[in-house]
Design an enzyme around this catalytic site. Sequence first.
Site, PDB file in Angstrom:
ATOM      1  N   ALA A  91      37.567 -79.220  43.536  1.00 37.87           N
ATOM      2  CA  ALA A  91      36.887 -80.456  43.160  1.00 37.87           C
ATOM      3  C   ALA A  91      35.393 -80.341  43.459  1.00 37.87           C
ATOM      4  CB  ALA A  91      37.481 -81.633  43.917  1.00 37.87           C
ATOM      5  N   GLY A 144      41.579 -77.443  44.298  1.00 38.37           N
ATOM      6  CA  GLY A 144      42.038 -77.863  42.975  1.00 38.37           C
ATOM      7  C   GLY A 144      42.043 -76.741  41.960  1.00 38.37           C
ATOM      8  N   GLU A 165      45.242 -75.028  42.495  1.00 36.31           N
ATOM      9  CA  GLU A 165      46.330 -75.829  41.929  1.00 36.31           C
ATOM     10  C   GLU A 165      46.405 -75.665  40.420  1.00 36.31           C
ATOM     11  OE1 GLU A 165      47.355 -79.578  44.490  1.00 36.31           O
ATOM     12  OE2 GLU A 165      45.176 -79.523  44.216  1.00 36.31           O
ATOM     13  N   GLU A 221      41.845 -77.673  51.812  1.00 36.83           N
ATOM     14  CA  GLU A 221      41.705 -79.131  51.870  1.00 36.83           C
ATOM     15  C   GLU A 221      41.816 -79.707  53.277  1.00 36.83           C
ATOM     16  OE1 GLU A 221      43.220 -78.440  47.604  1.00 36.83           O
ATOM     17  OE2 GLU A 221      43.389 -77.493  49.573  1.00 36.83           O
TER      18      GLU A 221
END
Length: 272
Positions: free
Chosen positions: A79, A124, A127, A147
């Site tokens: 992110a 992210g 992911e 994270e």
Amino acid sequence: MKGSSLDRPERVDAMEQPVLLVAHHAGIVTLTLNRPTVRNALDLALARAIATTAQELAQDASLRLVVLRGTPPAFCAGADLTERSKMSPRERTAHTDAIAAAVEAIAELPVPTIAAISGACLAGGAELALACDLRFADTTARIGFPEVRRGIFPGAGGVLRLPQLVGRGRAADLLFSGRTLDAQEAFRIGLIDQLCEPGHLDTMLDHWITELRQAAPGAVRAVKAALQRVLTTDAVTLADIRSLRRALDESPEYEEGLRAFAERRPPSWANG
């Protein structure tokens, strides 16, 4: 790579180009995250572009494969925390939701998907890679879920998908510590499926695409659907899988496959 099946975009000025580059080549689509100055970090615009584009591609009957990659120097650093640091808590939640929607749109594509990873593949971005069916990487790749070092945890499916790939214990190690793996360790534990030296990623992808083109498109889509059921449904029976297999028995592709076998020639697929 000249003559590549992937039509890989060259590095460009992000101010002059869209945040997501889309290249089509004979049923192969390459999606390139294009924010290189921030290591392709996922801001709202990029997350929404990935979700929208993937949803549109899912309706394309001629689609054979989607390759997801980043403009050098990274795959995706996660992110965009600079953008997120200026958001209210409600806006941060919306940002997380947008990234989760992008990840799910990639996961739900009805054809094989490959994450082609060079450089950082974090948070992210990792992911997104987990949402793909396969992860091909060169030795510059670094994969991690940092994270917890920012006070959160992976919110776009990483907690679900990582244990399926590497087992609960290894997943717990990575998620609890937030440490980053180099390419060799990621390959050893099964987080990366194929590994090559820098500069050879396109060649490795092209070789796999050549193999894919020998398979019937309808059969490959059916296998993808079966795998999705196995990985996302609590109780999947053999009857559920056989329903997908049975539909192929009367397909034109199966007829062609049988004829080609009898005639000792390669099959000719309609979307080959």
